[in-house]
Design an enzyme around this catalytic site. Structure first.
Site, PDB file in Angstrom:
ATOM      1  N   GLU A 153       1.920 -19.149  33.047  1.00 57.31           N
ATOM      2  CA  GLU A 153       2.085 -19.421  31.611  1.00 57.31           C
ATOM      3  C   GLU A 153       3.553 -19.375  31.197  1.00 57.31           C
ATOM      4  OE1 GLU A 153      -0.506 -16.721  29.526  1.00 57.31           O
ATOM      5  OE2 GLU A 153      -2.236 -18.000  29.835  1.00 57.31           O
ATOM      6  N   GLU A 306      -7.756 -20.490  33.728  1.00 59.51           N
ATOM      7  CA  GLU A 306      -8.187 -19.239  33.089  1.00 59.51           C
ATOM      8  C   GLU A 306      -9.083 -19.545  31.898  1.00 59.51           C
ATOM      9  OE1 GLU A 306      -5.089 -16.679  31.749  1.00 59.51           O
ATOM     10  OE2 GLU A 306      -3.903 -16.839  33.574  1.00 59.51           O
TER      11      GLU A 306
END
Lengths: 659, 659, 659
Positions: A153, A306
């Site tokens: 991320e 995710e």
């Protein structure tokens, strides 16, 4: 270039982040037992393991990972191996404080959280390269390895001194000369002319608004600087394992990285998806992320890297997923092209900042509802795998245009309305398509659009000349274009185009003069014939050959066009309320030859065609009957479906035409 | 001392900020053509040109300005020449970081915005003096030059080290000894006694509330330090051109500068006015700024240095001006004494932080509604010029008292109510006069008040002994005084006077004991006989010879005075709701011999007399008829008006008694 | 160990902070006259006198205090002498900048306010010790001295470098090894493993959430570091005056200090109490502080060190106390065990940050309502003294459990709901007891609970093993336990216990599986049979032998237990609305043999028994009649009360059984 199929090998990947370093090694066996019970075939390891790999500067502790990889491989579970570079160990900041980022106010972002790396720090980059090199060398040949996962991320901005130097180098590359930069930034205003590259800074805290092109370029630079970090590590692992695909996980619909530019450099496009279970439009939000990620993957399969099996822990109030919702949203992702359904994380942590973020195995353990539902999803994905993996979504003929440059430029200080949030506007248009049962794609305004039957521009405040010519050419070539307000206002340098909107676009839409923008207050509505507009309105004078589809009614803009049209080019100077936007768009789409995957769909039922299959997903709680002409088989139950199927709360069927 | 009339020479100045450095020089001809078309006779140049003048330290680039001034002069357009000292070039901060201000948290205010100068930096001041000197030397004799404009909207606070040293010098001047400072600041409380001047700092971030007198003195110091900057540049230009008037543009109703002290040192008082077009009381807000600025100009003409032809770009949502509003508000300023109606800015920027701030020539260009309206205003001002310029507003017999010291002291942390905003309280009282059709002036509490028929004190929390004696003397001399709550509480050092209110004032109003202040919650009202009070109430015991005009009704204060009166001195211990305050004040005013400019005015119609003329301004949208006894001529239309005149939406007539 | 009775000597202390250094010495005589008129027998001096004592480094100016102590003693007024160490003089920060604390963002907390001391600064501590030593040496033998008051409202956090070093030392003491620390903090997550003690910092500003155990330990450390400061000064004064009790004043219900740990080290427990006069439950808030402080004082007498005679000045809007409220709340404190009723401050300041905080002598002076009410309170306390001082509250048989560790751990970032505020939850449960007319005590979860008939756990998110065993043992021993939700989740390191709740507690309450937590949105309610729950709900599976007292009704949790019970152990998985919680709790209490001090109490009337006396306090405004069987005498009026007594607005009677 390796593909996602090199990792999936005909299956849907199912699993999640696995952080075994949090647990005593004796629990690993138990984990593997439960993984197999749940049908897990892929886990991501190493994301936050830097301090474990390199507990002191230069040390290497790989034994635990050797044992883990072997164990997983013995049990048929593949490994997505992450470089751990998003969270350097504490010694990095202690010994090299310049590796810590600073915010616009000059505040240090200290270690003790995560993602505290200064992207342009030479020291950070060299340490990151070294650990990546060693990981690739050691595990490149391990049979469990299926995919590389670089960092995590990417989202760290940095206003510090080393970032400032890198920003200057980036600007030198972009502009060549200071004169060019001064021109692009419009530094003649407010006495900002630079006489020396050394005078240029990131847009740090100022007395009053920063230069908007400086801010825009800083966002471009940050995306590029982070991409450099990605590519540096990608190159290392690719050198060791040219056949193993490489990815990084995007945050969903996230402003910080130019999603198009990044996706081009990835073997696999991956995303993290966290809709709020309480959001009544959570499924539409998910669909948007799916459509965007699939489009970044050029229409092919992609991965949910995710999602949460239950609640997250970063909202104000974090709601769990009601019974069935995890399954519904997991299958929705598959319907819209995902070949991987993964979670953060396998086993819910007992310690640390995310211990209240759910896991596939929650605190309640094996007996808990969460794990029971996970097992069912694993089993169903196994049923679908053979028919789904590596197929493409069908009939996504409408392109929604999105460009990070436009997004960045439109969200500056000093604009006319703080109520116009780019993400919300894009979501409003995608929602309209979703409510009209139309499967959407996303595209960049400079992409080849000729394959699309309809192109929708929610809002592209900034458009390059090339993009404008592309849009004009698309309509000339027979395409239908619908554009929302505040489009084509600025050029690539955030320079307002004469007339407040590019003249080619004004000609395209039939706008003679754009007199004034009339932004609306937060809860204000503007009346038009047949609907009410939100957020914005405009005082536009239509050209002679233009059809005013909907005029404003009453108020200062009485009679001025709310919606106007010149041939196949439509322009909306306001955002109609949701109940008006979708029928308007559905009508335009129908005229453009766009069809939903199935007719007569009840509200709350989503239909998507992927490969040979028809997915029906019921986002409501009351049982409904969906007409499905002909004879099909539901792959999940193995039952036949003739002419109609009944769907209960959060129900899903995956239909294949019966032979 | 030069006057505004030296710049206006019998005309109303019409024009705006002109930033030609933003545009290619070939556009200047086009600009001048449009200026002449619009009747522009004055432009302000150089405000943000420092980096253009001095692109590298010590360089001078004046050629472009030479050409521009000549061009303007050839076309009969005068120049208000600005010193560019509000925004130093980037090299200043780069080479001399100490020229950058710091906020109370220690954050640097970096370049990249504007107004990033540390007012007390010796380096900044010397550079500012040098560029000012050279500008004055070069252009002092240019025939286009009509006025000097120093800096721009002085508003930069500084908590940094060089400001701290200057603050200490200022305090040494004010107090002479540390003992005197310790006494004035009450440092015996909280163990703050200073033993060394070097220990004194600006009120930087503290664990808990700062010393309030330190904060008050820091505001006084900041106003004075900025005024020093102004005077230093003023002295330079005045030495070169003793006959050319000098000004700086105030932000409207702005806390940062002591408006009275500054105005005394200016040849011309100028202000920037930006009412929100959506504010239903925007016209009253404008009137307040007009009245205040005119009063700062000792009742004579003054200049609107900046206003917006359409939207600004610094509110959350920035609304354009509906058709006619720009004209209405421009003429309102003239009615209330302005001899200049100017805009920020001539041509709307395409780049930079203010590109969405409107200009006289908007993005829509010549054909746009904005420019068309600007042309009309220019033409009408030309019609009025001969009759209006250099005349004075008539009949502004009511003085509203305002003192920055009281404002500053009343807005501290640690006071009884955060709901009592000084600006809002002053505006409430001015609004009451405005609704009662009474033309107001403003005055300082130490001014000679004897010429006023009525003096209104919205709230003067801090009053010097001299001011108190002045008020008492005014009433003794036959004046009528009306005071709002929280007046006379503190002395010049923010020291609460015994009894919570000065005893001379208690004697004046007939207050025996002020037991308690009872502030009200945000939306709370307190009931009194005949009206409801807002913001505040008080537990007051009236003296024997005092008339309780209105008692509170019910609640803890039942029967205590809400309004009391001793002779011609009135005291209100609450703020009546608007619908009650204006009739109350109108009655008191009538008793004091104050008359509106015209009787029987419809609501929404404002009447002002200036010189021989009667301005009628209609702030509503429905057509109304205004009775105007006798025969007049409307200067705008040339038509005769007999006994009455009809005004449409945003209509204006300017009437002269017919011969 | 000296006791409060060594200071009170049979009286109730009445008085307040006295800061004579703010006033000319000639006013002291007047102060003493008024003190005597008001029955003041104790004043606290020196709290903010450091700069007066030590105007330059090392100087000593005690003459003024010599004169003051003598004057007070001559007039029979005792002195609580404070060490002035909460606010160092400006020279301390100027000469030793390292004595200034820094916040988590790195901002310095400069002098100019108060409490700007870095608790772990060696320089600060040595200066504090020196001034304390000299004060103790000089005044230890003064006959006016009755008590030592160390520092003031300890509340200063510090994230600076010297605090960081002290934090590391504290962690070394706690954990011994880095391995133990890494395990306790769960640093395996997010790559936070420490390889060197020097790498450990306070939880400064981070990119994303800080490590929660680091945050928890930093709160523990801060409480301990401040306690070290207290003990260092305590030891000095105790060495000089072993017979004089020592205290410090707590802020009420304050998160910053572990109230149990501190109270153990104090001779006297003191607290400052500032309910909002507008809070409709202000009296309950006061009662909670009283009960908590009394419990910290092991059930014995304690002191109200500060309260306000009228408004404070730190809320947004600061309301005065209506007539009678100061008396009512003062007597309420006595009823609940206070042997001292003191104020901040004696005479309201004219200068400084707290000049709008009320005093016993307000700005209105002797004639003001405030002082008149103070005089009455002083007279009434004198009437009660002989019967009350040094007696204990009777019948406080219910223990509410509170632990700062649980509070700290539950208020972190990254938890499931920001709506669950620990203080509000505790207050909700105490309120239920208060509304049920039950006198509550507080206890720590590791205290011996066997004397209590009922133990209430509002919420103990973190519980040590020892505490859990204590609770289980209490129920096994015949006690009744009622627990609110989110109890027993984490261990001492904020490590979530397997199952999401300790298994011993699950067994105790009869919970088989805790599937999910379902936090509620801000204004959301969850329906249960017979009531509505707030804040939270849970998906719990009850064990077989468990009684589901109240199930949820409808929604996702339909049929799951809202309240369940296993024998005498009750568990509530939501917080019932107030109107449901008190009857539920009253029923459980009655079954456990808990009785109110008086039956048939009207709403708004509070009854408390202290020693031989019955206090009846009326918190409403309408007159009510309270049945009081038998014959009593009201000590305040001297009148007899037979079977019933009438109480007017804010009325109080103190009844003693008639002989």
């Amino acid at each position: 270039m390796p593909q996602l199929s090199d990792a999936t090998r005909g299956r849907i990947l199912f699993g999640g982040d696995y952080n075994p370093e949090q647990w005593p090694e004796e629990l690993w066996q138990e984990d593997v037992r439960l993984m197999k019970e749940a049908g897990v075939n892929s886990v991501t390891v190493g994301v936050f393991s830097w301090a474990k790999f390199e507990p002191t500067p230069g040390a290497r502790e790989f034994g635990w990972l050797d044992r883990l990889m072997d164990l997983l491989h013995e049990n048929g579970i593949g490994v997505v191996l992450a470089t751990p570079t998003s969270s350097p160990p504490p010694w990095m900041g202690r010994l090299h404080p310049e590796t810590l980022p600073r915010d616009a106010d000059g505040r240090v972002e200290w270690w003790g959280g995560r993602q505290h790396f200064a992207h342009s720090s030479a020291v950070y980059r060299s340490h990151a390269a070294a650990i990546t090199e060693d990981l690739a060398a050691r595990y490149g040949g391990h049979p469990a390895l299926t995919m590389w996962h670089i960092n995590n991320e990417y989202c760290t901005y940095d206003w510090g001194d080393e970032a400032a130097a890198a920003f200057r180098r980036w600007l030198q590359d972009r502009y060549g000369t200071l004169d060019a930069l001064n021109t692009a930034w419009g530094t003649a205003f407010w006495s900002q002319g630079y006489d020396d590259w050394e005078g240029i800074l990131p847009p740090r805290h100022a007395h009053y608004m920063n230069n908007p092109t400086q801010v825009l370029d800083f966002k471009r630079f940050t995306s590029d600087a982070l991409l450099e970090c990605y590519l540096a590590e990608r190159d290392i692992v690719a050198r060791h394992t040219p056949h193993i695909p490489v990815t990084t996980n995007f945050m969903p619909f996230w402003q910080g990285q130019d999603g198009w530019a990044w996706a081009e450099r990835e073997d696999i496009v991956s995303v993290d998806i966290y809709p709020d279970p309480r959001d009544p439009l959570g499924a539409q939000y998910g669909a948007l992320i799916h459509d965007l990620t699939r489009s970044q993957a050029r229409g092919g399969p992609w991965t949910v890297m995710e999602q949460a099996a239950g609640p997250v822990n970063w909202r104000g109030v974090n709601h769990p997923k009601p019974r069935g919702l995890n399954r519904l949203w997991s299958l929705q992702a598959v319907a819209r092209g995902a070949d991987a359904v993964c979670y953060f994380q396998w086993r819910q942590s007992r310690q640390g900042a995310e211990k209240f973020h759910s896991g596939m195995v929650s605190h309640a353990g094996e007996r808990g509802r969460t794990f029971q539902e996970v097992k069912r999803i694993g089993a169903e994905l196994a049923l679908l795998s053979g028919k789904v993996a590596d197929t493409r979504v069908v009939g996504a003929d409408v392109a929604v245009l999105l460009d990070w440059n436009a997004w960045w430029a439109s969200q500056q200080d000093g604009r006319l309305s703080c109520e116009v949030d780019h993400q919300s506007v894009v979501r409003a248009w995608h929602r309209a398509l979703w409510e009209a049962d139309i499967t959407a794609s996303f595209a960049h305004p400079e992409h080849d659009l000729s394959a699309y039957k309809l192109v929708v521009v929610p809002q592209l405040y900034l458009l390059t000349d090339r993009a404008i010519d592309n849009l004009v050419g698309y309509v000339r070539g027979g395409g239908t274009l619908v554009s929302g307000f505040l489009t084509g206002v600025a050029d690539q340098d955030d320079r307002v185009r004469p007339g407040g909107m590019d003249e080619r676009l004004r000609a395209l839409f039939g706008i003679r003069t754009l007199h004034e923008w009339w932004p609306l207050d937060a809860d204000e509505k503007v009346e038009a014939e047949g609907f009410r507009g939100t957020l914005w309105s405009e005082e536009i004078e239509a050209a002679d050959d233009t059809y005013v589809v909907v005029p404003y009614k009453g108020g200062e803009l009485d009679g001025f066009p709310a919606v106007l049209r010149k041939g196949r080019a439509w322009y909306l100077s306001t955002l109609p309320e949701p109940e008006a936007l979708w029928p308007l768009l559905a009508g335009i789409a129908e005229d453009a030859g766009v069809r939903p995957p199935l007719d007569h769909l009840p509200a709350d039922v989503e239909a998507v065609r992927r490969g040979e299959l028809l997915f029906l997903l019921h986002h409501g709680r009351d049982t409904v009957t969906v007409p499905v002409p002909g004879r099909h088989r539901d792959l999940l139950t193995g039952e036949d479906v003739v002419d109609a199927v009944e769907l209960g709360r959060y129900g899903v069927v995956v239909l294949e035409a019966a032979p």
